[in-house]
Design a protein around this motif. Structure first.
Motif, PDB file in Angstrom:
ATOM      1  N   ARG A   1       0.091   4.132   1.103  1.00 45.34           N
ATOM      2  CA  ARG A   1      -0.174   4.990   2.266  1.00 45.34           C
ATOM      3  C   ARG A   1       0.287   4.361   3.580  1.00 45.34           C
ATOM      4  NH1 ARG A   1      -6.347   7.102   0.849  1.00 45.34           N
ATOM      5  NH2 ARG A   1      -5.793   8.324  -1.000  1.00 45.34           N
ATOM      6  N   CYS A   2      -0.151   3.135   3.828  1.00 46.40           N
ATOM      7  CA  CYS A   2       0.178   2.496   5.104  1.00 46.40           C
ATOM      8  C   CYS A   2       1.314   1.491   4.990  1.00 46.40           C
ATOM      9  CB  CYS A   2      -1.061   1.828   5.689  1.00 46.40           C
ATOM     10  SG  CYS A   2      -1.670   0.409   4.744  1.00 46.40           S
TER      11      CYS A   2
ATOM     12  N   GLN B   1      -6.378   5.488  16.174  1.00 51.49           N
ATOM     13  CA  GLN B   1      -6.104   6.916  16.085  1.00 51.49           C
ATOM     14  C   GLN B   1      -5.143   7.318  17.200  1.00 51.49           C
ATOM     15  OE1 GLN B   1      -7.066   9.082  13.773  1.00 51.49           O
ATOM     16  NE2 GLN B   1      -8.201   7.532  12.628  1.00 51.49           N
TER      17      GLN B   1
ATOM     18  N   CYS C   1      -4.366  -0.361  -0.283  1.00 49.51           N
ATOM     19  CA  CYS C   1      -5.000  -1.556   0.271  1.00 49.51           C
ATOM     20  C   CYS C   1      -6.517  -1.417   0.280  1.00 49.51           C
ATOM     21  CB  CYS C   1      -4.479  -1.829   1.681  1.00 49.51           C
ATOM     22  SG  CYS C   1      -4.789  -0.480   2.864  1.00 49.51           S
ATOM     23  N   ARG C   2      -7.000  -0.170   0.359  1.00 46.04           N
ATOM     24  CA  ARG C   2      -8.420   0.138   0.239  1.00 46.04           C
ATOM     25  C   ARG C   2      -8.543   1.620  -0.123  1.00 46.04           C
ATOM     26  NH1 ARG C   2     -10.031  -0.505   6.664  1.00 46.04           N
ATOM     27  NH2 ARG C   2      -9.291   1.539   7.376  1.00 46.04           N
TER      28      ARG C   2
ATOM     29  N   CYS D   1       0.846  -1.205   0.000  1.00 43.10           N
ATOM     30  CA  CYS D   1       0.000   0.000   0.000  1.00 43.10           C
ATOM     31  C   CYS D   1       0.875   1.246   0.000  1.00 43.10           C
ATOM     32  CB  CYS D   1      -0.922  -0.004   1.211  1.00 43.10           C
ATOM     33  SG  CYS D   1      -2.016   1.436   1.289  1.00 43.10           S
TER      34      CYS D   1
ATOM     35  N   ASP E   1      -0.341   3.033  12.418  1.00 40.77           N
ATOM     36  CA  ASP E   1      -1.302   2.778  11.350  1.00 40.77           C
ATOM     37  C   ASP E   1      -2.646   3.367  11.758  1.00 40.77           C
ATOM     38  OD1 ASP E   1      -2.928   1.879   9.345  1.00 40.77           O
ATOM     39  OD2 ASP E   1      -2.227  -0.193   9.401  1.00 40.77           O
TER      40      ASP E   1
ATOM     41  N   ASN F   1      -5.404   3.298  10.334  1.00 40.12           N
ATOM     42  CA  ASN F   1      -6.563   2.450  10.046  1.00 40.12           C
ATOM     43  C   ASN F   1      -6.929   1.589  11.252  1.00 40.12           C
ATOM     44  OD1 ASN F   1      -6.838   3.146   7.190  1.00 40.12           O
ATOM     45  ND2 ASN F   1      -4.897   2.065   6.931  1.00 40.12           N
ATOM     46  N   GLU F   2      -5.953   1.306  12.088  1.00 42.11           N
ATOM     47  CA  GLU F   2      -6.180   0.442  13.240  1.00 42.11           C
ATOM     48  C   GLU F   2      -6.426   1.230  14.521  1.00 42.11           C
ATOM     49  OE1 GLU F   2      -2.764  -2.045  13.458  1.00 42.11           O
ATOM     50  OE2 GLU F   2      -3.182  -3.090  11.561  1.00 42.11           O
TER      51      GLU F   2
ATOM     52  N   ASP G   1     -10.173   4.113   1.058  1.00 43.10           N
ATOM     53  CA  ASP G   1     -10.201   5.088   2.153  1.00 43.10           C
ATOM     54  C   ASP G   1      -9.073   4.868   3.155  1.00 43.10           C
ATOM     55  OD1 ASP G   1     -11.151   2.684   3.044  1.00 43.10           O
ATOM     56  OD2 ASP G   1     -12.699   3.527   4.348  1.00 43.10           O
ATOM     57  N   CYS G   2      -7.964   4.296   2.711  1.00 47.28           N
ATOM     58  CA  CYS G   2      -6.835   4.051   3.615  1.00 47.28           C
ATOM     59  C   CYS G   2      -6.351   5.370   4.211  1.00 47.28           C
ATOM     60  CB  CYS G   2      -5.700   3.365   2.861  1.00 47.28           C
ATOM     61  SG  CYS G   2      -4.225   3.094   3.864  1.00 47.28           S
ATOM     62  N   LYS G   3      -6.188   5.415   5.549  1.00 47.47           N
ATOM     63  CA  LYS G   3      -5.785   6.638   6.252  1.00 47.47           C
ATOM     64  C   LYS G   3      -4.274   6.810   6.332  1.00 47.47           C
ATOM     65  CE  LYS G   3      -9.947   6.539   9.131  1.00 47.47           C
ATOM     66  NZ  LYS G   3     -10.462   6.455  10.521  1.00 47.47           N
TER      67      LYS G   3
END
Length: 241
Positions: free
Chosen positions: A73-74, A149, A130-131, A71, A144, A146-147, A133-135
């Protein structure tokens, strides 16, 4: 997994022995296959129609697979779905071919691996996620998002300082812009004053000329200076007599 298993290397001798127009349909359903020596793809599925032509064999169909990716981003490893469309002529005999990927070997085997590998790599997205809307990762601690904040007070302070600095900069720019807009107005007023001063002497000269003309008209067409000169000349003449 048997590394010698090569589902994309097809024996097409039975097609080469047929007349033009003869064809055969092939389906592919593989959990994983290796393309070349460096790429192992998963969920390889699709179909191809192979037809005999005077020049060789035409392959027509659609294939899909899951490629190993990372990915953007992440940085997490995941499988990226890729779909390809094949519509190519594989030349036979091979000495007539101009592209080494598009030929049928002397052993009557059609090796689709190099071509499928190239198509999958070319059709892979340039920015893999990976998706949608990956943050991504936290820029401070690398967490990460996504897991979980995370919150960093120092980041808020830096953002506050940056924001205030931007506001001050914008205010300074606004003041400079206002000062620049006012300067032309002052210049215009100075120009108007100069024009008025330049016009004043001209108006005074015109008024003097007009008054002088009026005086001449009243004195019978001669100016006072001319009358004085004439009178003086008359007196001198009388004295001589």
């Amino acid at each position: 997994m048997n590394i010698h298993y090569r589902p994309l290397r097809l024996n097409v001798g039975f097609l080469l022995s047929q007349t033009a127009g003869y064809g055969r349909h092939f389906d592919f359903h593989e959990e994983s296959i290796t393309l070349g020596s460096d790429i192992c793809v998963e969920a390889f599925n699709g179909h191809l129609q192979l037809n005999r032509t005077p020049q060789g064999i035409v392959a027509l169909g659609n294939l899909s697979a899951q490629l190993p990716a990372e990915c953007a981003r992440c940085l997490k490893a995941f499988s990226a779905p890729v779909s390809i469309h094949i519509e190519d002529l594989f030349v036979y005999p091979p000495q007539n071919a101009t592209d080494p990927l598009l030929l049928v070997g002397e052993d009557a085997h059609l090796n689709l691996e190099p071509l499928v590998r190239e198509y999958l790599l070319v059709n892979q997205p340039t920015r893999l996620l990976c998706r949608p809307d990956c943050k991504g990762l936290c820029p401070i601690c690398g967490n990460d998002l996504n897991e979980k904040q995370c919150y960093h007070p120092e980041e808020s302070e830096v953002q506050g300082i940056t924001t205030s600095g931007l506001i001050l900069s914008a205010q300074k720019k606004s003041k400079k812009a206002d000062a620049t807009e006012k300067r032309p107005a002052k210049t215009e007023s100075k120009n108007k004053k100069k024009a008025a001063h330049a016009k004043a002497p001209a108006a005074a000269r015109i008024s003097k000329n007009q008054s002088a003309k009026k005086t001449v008209r009243k004195s019978g067409g001669k100016s006072p200076a001319a009358k004085k000169t004439a009178g003086g000349a008359a007196k001198k003449t009388s004295k001589k007599k």
